[in-house]
Design a protein around this motif. Structure first.
Motif, PDB file in Angstrom:
ATOM      1  N   GLN A  10      35.622  44.153  33.592  1.00  0.00           N
ATOM      2  CA  GLN A  10      36.838  43.583  34.172  1.00  0.00           C
ATOM      3  C   GLN A  10      37.020  42.082  33.950  1.00  0.00           C
ATOM      4  OE1 GLN A  10      37.146  44.707  38.246  1.00  0.00           O
ATOM      5  NE2 GLN A  10      36.808  46.857  37.813  1.00  0.00           N
ATOM      6  N   GLY A  37      37.809  40.626  37.995  1.00  0.00           N
ATOM      7  CA  GLY A  37      38.614  41.345  38.975  1.00  0.00           C
ATOM      8  C   GLY A  37      37.749  42.102  39.959  1.00  0.00           C
ATOM      9  N   HIS A  96      45.301  45.799  39.070  1.00  0.00           N
ATOM     10  CA  HIS A  96      45.040  44.973  37.903  1.00  0.00           C
ATOM     11  C   HIS A  96      46.126  45.129  36.867  1.00  0.00           C
ATOM     12  CE1 HIS A  96      41.213  43.209  38.716  1.00  0.00           C
ATOM     13  NE2 HIS A  96      40.936  44.308  39.372  1.00  0.00           N
ATOM     14  N   LEU A 106      46.345  38.618  41.354  1.00  0.00           N
ATOM     15  CA  LEU A 106      45.174  39.328  40.857  1.00  0.00           C
ATOM     16  C   LEU A 106      44.008  39.011  41.783  1.00  0.00           C
ATOM     17  CD1 LEU A 106      44.245  40.996  38.389  1.00  0.00           C
ATOM     18  CD2 LEU A 106      43.668  38.860  37.288  1.00  0.00           C
ATOM     19  N   GLY A 144      40.157  38.752  42.813  1.00  0.00           N
ATOM     20  CA  GLY A 144      38.863  38.639  42.154  1.00  0.00           C
ATOM     21  C   GLY A 144      38.306  37.240  42.277  1.00  0.00           C
TER      22      GLY A 144
END
Ligand code: ADP
Ligand code: PAZ
Length: 372
Positions: A22, A42, A49, A72, A74
């Motif tokens: 990711q 992420g 995503h 997003l 993360g």
């Protein structure tokens, strides 16, 4: 180790092992001493995503009302490698399969067509090496542009990104976005750049000095035989610079030179005591040498910064760069350098504020930024 001394193993223990799949938004700053790497990892998979674009505006509270922005979730991760050991960086990237991640990534991929953003002199110097070893093309971004854009972004977007450091106390400050410019940005890397920043993309490099972080590390290594930067810094913490520096009191028989505002404890001449003493380098303690060196370099930077602020009538100086790294004594000495000038020079009525751009997540103060 990352910048805060966290090992990769520890990061994996915190769930970082998902990163191979990711990772996105990989970028490099390849400087004279260190390679800084940042990548976004992420937290969740799936639809979040797919619609996710790392939205600096919304995730950092700067939304301009544009509701099309998506967030997003993360973490931004930071790693560093010594530039002289660039192979370790290439091996890390290879082990993480960054060069193959393009098609697996959501949002902006690590390396669509294997192109990654890179800044610093090394983006030019090592372009062929990245191509040869990883098949990656470095999309070169100007170092000063990146520096200013990064500082402006952090100071505006991340709350409590900067702090003052006086008398051993860190005080985080909330920057008023409407009262940010102009300011002097002092980046202490291998060398030192001083940039007058007037707005987004509006800046001028007004000064610099070659006596910077590379000087501390290079000279310190030669003088103390230290094997690592952290060892040298550690030594400097326990040293006593008065053993080697010539103080005003050494010249004035223990007295202040109050007529010109110099106290007896002010350094009159860095390393000056070594001239009159019949001692070899080995007879000085490495920690005292390290301490004198750190004081000399930090004071000098603080003073040049102050004089440039005065030259352009700037009321704020922001210090950044890896030389500082949140180290108390370094910051203290820089602040002392600025304030020493402030008290002894033109006695300007302009208030000087010293801020140091932090490199930590503002929510958890660790080595990554959390977007949630
Ligand atoms: N672990 C480290 N290894 C080497 N230098 C370090 C380290 N931590 C801090 N430094 C200091 O940071 C300086 C590099 O700062 P940096 O902002 O990365 O500049 P550059 O982009 O020129 O590499 C070094 O010259 C040294 O003084
Ligand atoms: C050449 C540099 C911009 C490179 O940046 P760095 O890798 O040191 O971060 C910097 O080292 C610098 O500004 N040196 C000072 C040169 C001078 O003004 O004398």
């Amino acid at each position: 180790m990352d910048r805060n001394g966290v090992t990769e193993g520890e990061l994996e223990g915190r769930g970082m092992n998902k990163c191979v799949e990711q990772v996105s938004h990989l970028a490099l700053d390849i400087g004279g001493s260190l390679i800084k790497m940042v990548y976004f990892c992420g937290e969740n998979s799936g639809s979040e995503h797919q619609q996710g674009i790392l939205s600096s505006k919304e995730s950092c509270g700067l939304s301009n009302g544009n509701t099309n922005c998506s967030v997003l979730r993360g973490k931004l991760h930071f790693r560093k490698f010594e530039t002289s050991k660039i192979n370790e960086c290439l091996e890390f990237m290879s082990s993480k399969q960054f060069h193959r991640n393009g098609e697996d990534c959501h949002g902006a991929s690590v390396s669509e067509k294997n192109i990654i953003k890179a800044t610093g002199g090394g983006a030019f110097k090592f372009a062929d090496l990245f191509k040869e070893k990883l098949g990656m093309t470095l999309d070169k971004v100007d170092e000063m542009n990146s520096l200013v854009a990064g500082a402006n972004f952090l100071l505006k977007a991340a709350s409590l990104e900067a702090y003052t450091y006086m008398d051993g106390q860190k005080e985080y400050v909330q920057i008023d976005q409407n009262d940010l410019y102009p300011y002097l940005l002092v980046n202490i890397g291998s060398g030192v750049s001083m940039i007058k920043v007037d707005g987004d993309g509006k800046f001028e490099r007004v000064s610099g000095t070659s006596v910077g972080g590379g000087t501390f590390w290079g000279l310190g290594k030669l003088l103390t035989k230290c094997k690592s930067f952290d060892e040298l810094l550690g030594l400097s913490y326990s040293g006593n610079n008065r053993v080697i520096d010539m103080l005003v009191g050494d010249i004035y028989g223990g007295m202040d030179y109050s007529k010109i505002g110099l106290s007896s404890t002010a350094i009159a001449s860095s390393f000056g005591k070594a001239v009159s003493e019949d001692k070899d380098l080995e007879e000085y303690k490495p920690e005292d040498v390290a301490r004198s060196l750190l004081r000399m370099i930090s004071n000098n930077i603080g003073q040049i910064a102050y004089l440039n602020a005065l030259r352009f009538g700037l009321k704020r100086i922001f210090f950044g760069g890896f030389f500082i790294r949140g180290h108390a004594y370094t910051m203290d000495t820089i602040s002392v350098g600025v304030n020493f000038c402030c008290c002894n020079a033109a006695r300007s009525s302009i208030v000087r504020e010293v801020f140091i751009v932090s490199h930590e997540c503002t929510s958890c103060r660790s080595s990554h930024y959390c977007f949630s």
